[in-house]
Write a protein that holds these residues in place. Structure first.
Motif, PDB file in Angstrom:
ATOM      1  N   MET A  50       0.934  -1.058  -0.068  1.00 11.44           N
ATOM      2  CA  MET A  50       0.042  -0.099  -0.133  1.00 11.44           C
ATOM      3  C   MET A  50       0.810   1.448   0.082  1.00 11.44           C
ATOM      4  O   MET A  50       1.953   1.409   0.618  1.00 11.44           O
ATOM      5  N   SER A  51       0.277   2.286  -0.801  1.00 10.46           N
ATOM      6  CA  SER A  51       1.460   3.446  -0.846  1.00 10.46           C
ATOM      7  C   SER A  51       1.119   4.288   0.387  1.00 10.46           C
ATOM      8  O   SER A  51       0.115   4.102   0.940  1.00 10.46           O
ATOM      9  N   LEU A  52       2.065   5.194   0.881  1.00 10.95           N
ATOM     10  CA  LEU A  52       1.950   5.692   2.206  1.00 10.95           C
ATOM     11  C   LEU A  52       0.764   6.872   1.754  1.00 10.95           C
ATOM     12  O   LEU A  52      -0.046   7.036   2.707  1.00 10.95           O
ATOM     13  N   LEU A  53       1.178   7.815   0.924  1.00 10.64           N
ATOM     14  CA  LEU A  53       0.107   9.019   0.515  1.00 10.64           C
ATOM     15  C   LEU A  53      -0.623   8.702  -0.855  1.00 10.64           C
ATOM     16  O   LEU A  53       0.246   8.359  -1.870  1.00 10.64           O
ATOM     17  N   THR A  54      -1.861   9.040  -0.965  1.00  9.06           N
ATOM     18  CA  THR A  54      -2.203   8.600  -2.275  1.00  9.06           C
ATOM     19  C   THR A  54      -3.398  10.062  -2.507  1.00  9.06           C
ATOM     20  O   THR A  54      -4.286  10.104  -1.468  1.00  9.06           O
ATOM     21  N   VAL A  55      -3.081  10.647  -3.608  1.00  5.60           N
ATOM     22  CA  VAL A  55      -3.835  11.509  -3.845  1.00  5.60           C
ATOM     23  C   VAL A  55      -4.810  11.488  -5.122  1.00  5.60           C
ATOM     24  O   VAL A  55      -4.105  10.935  -6.062  1.00  5.60           O
ATOM     25  N   ARG A  56      -6.110  11.479  -5.226  1.00 10.25           N
ATOM     26  CA  ARG A  56      -6.651  11.117  -6.486  1.00 10.25           C
ATOM     27  C   ARG A  56      -7.600  12.283  -6.719  1.00 10.25           C
ATOM     28  O   ARG A  56      -8.433  12.765  -5.723  1.00 10.25           O
ATOM     29  N   ASN A  57      -7.690  12.642  -7.953  1.00 16.23           N
ATOM     30  CA  ASN A  57      -8.806  13.630  -8.532  1.00 16.23           C
ATOM     31  C   ASN A  57      -8.988  14.809  -7.654  1.00 16.23           C
ATOM     32  O   ASN A  57     -10.097  15.295  -7.383  1.00 16.23           O
ATOM     33  N   LEU A  58      -7.631  15.283  -7.047  1.00 11.19           N
ATOM     34  CA  LEU A  58      -7.940  16.500  -5.876  1.00 11.19           C
ATOM     35  C   LEU A  58      -8.332  17.618  -6.686  1.00 11.19           C
ATOM     36  O   LEU A  58      -7.425  18.244  -7.752  1.00 11.19           O
ATOM     37  N   ASN A  59      -9.131  18.553  -6.533  1.00  9.22           N
ATOM     38  CA  ASN A  59      -9.492  19.856  -6.828  1.00  9.22           C
ATOM     39  C   ASN A  59      -9.670  20.699  -5.860  1.00  9.22           C
ATOM     40  O   ASN A  59     -10.354  20.481  -4.864  1.00  9.22           O
ATOM     41  N   VAL A  60      -8.777  21.886  -5.900  1.00  6.32           N
ATOM     42  CA  VAL A  60      -9.033  22.921  -4.861  1.00  6.32           C
ATOM     43  C   VAL A  60      -9.674  24.196  -5.623  1.00  6.32           C
ATOM     44  O   VAL A  60      -8.893  24.684  -6.571  1.00  6.32           O
ATOM     45  N   ASN A  61     -10.504  24.887  -4.878  1.00  7.52           N
ATOM     46  CA  ASN A  61     -10.959  25.911  -5.055  1.00  7.52           C
ATOM     47  C   ASN A  61     -10.868  27.208  -4.262  1.00  7.52           C
ATOM     48  O   ASN A  61     -10.744  26.955  -3.127  1.00  7.52           O
ATOM     49  N   PHE A  62     -11.095  28.358  -4.614  1.00 10.03           N
ATOM     50  CA  PHE A  62     -10.943  29.645  -3.926  1.00 10.03           C
ATOM     51  C   PHE A  62     -12.616  30.199  -4.151  1.00 10.03           C
ATOM     52  O   PHE A  62     -12.932  30.595  -5.114  1.00 10.03           O
ATOM     53  N   ALA A  63     -13.184  30.346  -2.875  1.00 10.73           N
ATOM     54  CA  ALA A  63     -14.742  30.872  -3.072  1.00 10.73           C
ATOM     55  C   ALA A  63     -14.673  32.427  -3.428  1.00 10.73           C
ATOM     56  O   ALA A  63     -13.668  33.103  -2.989  1.00 10.73           O
ATOM     57  N   GLN A  64     -15.547  32.562  -4.480  1.00 12.78           N
ATOM     58  CA  GLN A  64     -15.763  33.964  -4.737  1.00 12.78           C
ATOM     59  C   GLN A  64     -17.232  34.471  -4.799  1.00 12.78           C
ATOM     60  O   GLN A  64     -17.994  33.348  -4.642  1.00 12.78           O
ATOM     61  N   ARG A  65     -17.832  35.420  -4.794  1.00  9.92           N
ATOM     62  CA  ARG A  65     -18.959  35.826  -4.589  1.00  9.92           C
ATOM     63  C   ARG A  65     -19.813  35.275  -5.987  1.00  9.92           C
ATOM     64  O   ARG A  65     -20.838  34.759  -5.902  1.00  9.92           O
ATOM     65  N   GLN A  66     -19.060  35.485  -7.193  1.00  6.04           N
ATOM     66  CA  GLN A  66     -19.826  34.974  -8.309  1.00  6.04           C
ATOM     67  C   GLN A  66     -19.480  33.663  -8.588  1.00  6.04           C
ATOM     68  O   GLN A  66     -20.671  32.788  -8.697  1.00  6.04           O
ATOM     69  N   GLN A  67     -18.310  33.042  -8.899  1.00 10.36           N
ATOM     70  CA  GLN A  67     -17.986  31.737  -9.236  1.00 10.36           C
ATOM     71  C   GLN A  67     -16.691  31.489  -8.530  1.00 10.36           C
ATOM     72  O   GLN A  67     -15.719  32.304  -8.730  1.00 10.36           O
ATOM     73  N   PRO A  68     -16.577  30.100  -8.160  1.00 11.27           N
ATOM     74  CA  PRO A  68     -15.209  29.877  -7.509  1.00 11.27           C
ATOM     75  C   PRO A  68     -14.207  29.825  -8.436  1.00 11.27           C
ATOM     76  O   PRO A  68     -14.424  29.426  -9.669  1.00 11.27           O
ATOM     77  N   ILE A  69     -12.954  30.194  -7.807  1.00  7.08           N
ATOM     78  CA  ILE A  69     -11.803  30.028  -8.946  1.00  7.08           C
ATOM     79  C   ILE A  69     -11.098  28.660  -8.580  1.00  7.08           C
ATOM     80  O   ILE A  69     -10.767  28.302  -7.532  1.00  7.08           O
ATOM     81  N   GLU A  70     -10.800  28.157  -9.751  1.00  6.38           N
ATOM     82  CA  GLU A  70     -10.068  26.848  -9.649  1.00  6.38           C
ATOM     83  C   GLU A  70      -8.649  26.861  -9.781  1.00  6.38           C
ATOM     84  O   GLU A  70      -8.001  27.214 -10.589  1.00  6.38           O
ATOM     85  N   ALA A  71      -7.925  26.548  -8.486  1.00  6.28           N
ATOM     86  CA  ALA A  71      -6.708  26.693  -8.146  1.00  6.28           C
ATOM     87  C   ALA A  71      -5.891  25.332  -8.622  1.00  6.28           C
ATOM     88  O   ALA A  71      -4.680  25.436  -8.880  1.00  6.28           O
ATOM     89  N   LEU A  72      -6.541  24.155  -7.989  1.00  7.34           N
ATOM     90  CA  LEU A  72      -5.910  23.012  -8.329  1.00  7.34           C
ATOM     91  C   LEU A  72      -6.725  22.066  -9.097  1.00  7.34           C
ATOM     92  O   LEU A  72      -7.994  22.087  -8.775  1.00  7.34           O
ATOM     93  N   LEU A  73      -6.295  21.504 -10.304  1.00  2.00           N
ATOM     94  CA  LEU A  73      -7.241  20.663 -11.214  1.00  2.00           C
ATOM     95  C   LEU A  73      -6.875  19.261 -11.269  1.00  2.00           C
ATOM     96  O   LEU A  73      -5.746  19.103 -11.802  1.00  2.00           O
ATOM     97  N   ASP A  74      -7.597  18.387 -10.763  1.00  2.00           N
ATOM     98  CA  ASP A  74      -7.314  16.812 -11.054  1.00  2.00           C
ATOM     99  C   ASP A  74      -6.004  16.438 -10.868  1.00  2.00           C
ATOM    100  O   ASP A  74      -5.446  15.790 -11.631  1.00  2.00           O
ATOM    101  N   ILE A  75      -5.497  16.706  -9.754  1.00  2.00           N
ATOM    102  CA  ILE A  75      -4.133  16.482  -9.218  1.00  2.00           C
ATOM    103  C   ILE A  75      -4.415  14.752  -8.844  1.00  2.00           C
ATOM    104  O   ILE A  75      -4.972  14.180  -7.894  1.00  2.00           O
ATOM    105  N   ASN A  76      -3.385  14.103  -9.489  1.00  2.00           N
ATOM    106  CA  ASN A  76      -3.162  12.493  -9.221  1.00  2.00           C
ATOM    107  C   ASN A  76      -1.687  12.301  -8.872  1.00  2.00           C
ATOM    108  O   ASN A  76      -0.791  12.531  -9.826  1.00  2.00           O
ATOM    109  N   PHE A  77      -1.336  11.484  -7.772  1.00  2.00           N
ATOM    110  CA  PHE A  77       0.032  11.081  -7.498  1.00  2.00           C
ATOM    111  C   PHE A  77      -0.044  10.277  -6.270  1.00  2.00           C
ATOM    112  O   PHE A  77      -0.881   9.910  -5.377  1.00  2.00           O
ATOM    113  N   SER A  78       1.000   9.583  -6.051  1.00  2.00           N
ATOM    114  CA  SER A  78       1.188   8.722  -4.874  1.00  2.00           C
ATOM    115  C   SER A  78       2.562   8.645  -4.494  1.00  2.00           C
ATOM    116  O   SER A  78       3.677   9.007  -5.362  1.00  2.00           O
TER     117      SER A  78
END
Length: 329
Positions: free
Chosen positions: A1-29
């Motif tokens: 088993m991998s120690l750390l696994t990141v799958r389909n990670l997406n990070v946004n920053f909240a905004q009044r109108q529409q969130p800003i996509e900062a990290l898109l579909d991050i995958n690694f282990s």
């Protein structure tokens, strides 16, 4: 088993109108004891990825979707109290700003003893002994004397050694080091990199090393992720990527190294600037700066192609592979 696994990670920053996509579909282990580098220019999303893994995202950032697991345990759902047991003990952070990491009004010894006693029931005498042993282990001369000193009394390289010693006190499984040697001169930088490498090898600790400098990465990592505009664009064995980079952005980073230019010659900089998350171009985000870009690059998001060297997301590589697969007439 991998120690750390990141799958389909997406990070946004909240905004009044529409969130800003900062990290898109991050995958690694990352495997136990493995040393992984994350490379890219400022604004690529390297530090943000480290913050997302440890749930230290600056407001109003948040994990929009995806999974981060440590030995199979989901981290994105942990409560603040549960995170207290993970940070430091299982995942430790080393930051670039040494004076922000160390408390300037507490002695080195006081901070080390506090770190030990906040996670264990060890008495002061034993904690002091353990702290001095760790200072000696990271090759700090006169560790008993340094134990009594304050951060401002130590050099930058010495403070970084102290931080590594503090990290080792709690025996973490993974260290995330965010540009920890940037503020140090070249000689001290080399010493700290070698020390960090030796520490990880001798203790079986995995390392995620965040940097903008391939020259630094080559000294410490076994595998590398290259990030651009919040996405991974290439990943593979470090030396293979350095010797034969597949993505045009990786090629640009390597060509920009000072040693790639002749004495007196201008550095081979990548033209243009990293786009902000709110102004990410369509298609391949790198296409406005890429010398190989075609009209297709501005319209289509590239898929990952598995080459003999690495895995890279580039339409040029897609076309090369499809051309090679065409039957001879």
């Amino acid at each position: 088993m991998s120690l750390l696994t990141v799958r389909n990670l997406n990070v946004n920053f909240a905004q009044r109108q529409q969130p800003i996509e900062a990290l898109l579909d991050i995958n690694f282990s990352i495997e136990p004891g493995e040393r992984l580098a994350i490379v890219g220019e400022s604004g690529a999303g390297k530090s943000l990825l480290g913050a997302a893994i440890t749930q230290l995202l600056p407001k109003p950032g948040y994990i929009a979707s995806g999974s981060v697991t440590l030995r199979g345990k989901e981290l994105t759902q942990l409560s603040p109290k549960q995170w207290q047991e993970v940070r430091g003990q299982r995942i430790a952070m080393i930051f670039q700003d040494l004076m922000m990491t160390l408390n300037p009004v507490l002695s080195i010894g006081a901070q080390m003893v506090e770190a030990i006693r906040s996670h264990t029931r060890i008495g002061y005498k034993d904690a002091r002994k353990m702290a001095i042993e760790k200072l000696a282990q990271v090759r700090i001369a006169s560790p008993s004397q340094r134990f009594e000193q304050y951060p401002h009394e130590l050099s930058g390289g010495m403070r970084q050694r102290v931080i590594i010693a503090i990290v080792l006190l709690l025996r973490p499984e993974l260290i995330i080091a965010d540009e920890p040697t940037t503020a140090l001169d070249v000689t001290i930088q080399a010493e700290i990199l070698q020390l960090l490498k030796e520490v990880c090898e001798s203790h079986g600790v995995a390392l995620i090393f965040i940097s903008h400098d391939f020259g630094v990465v080559a000294r410490i990592s076994e595998r590398t992720l290259v990030m651009y505009a919040g996405k991974i664009v290439e990943q593979g064995a470090t030396l293979e990527i350095i010797n034969d980079p597949q993505h045009p952005y990786t090629q640009g980073l390597l060509n920009a190294l000072p040693q790639m230019a002749l004495p007196g010659q201008r550095l081979n900089q990548i033209t243009g600037n990293m786009p902000s998350p709110s102004e990410r171009p369509s298609g391949c985000a790198f296409h406005p700066r890429c010398r190989y870009a075609t009209e297709r690059c501005s319209q289509e998001i590239p898929s990952f192609i598995n080459t003999d060297v690495s895995i890279a997301a580039c339409i040029l590589l897609e076309e090369l592979v499809s051309h090679e697969e065409e039957p001879d007439v």
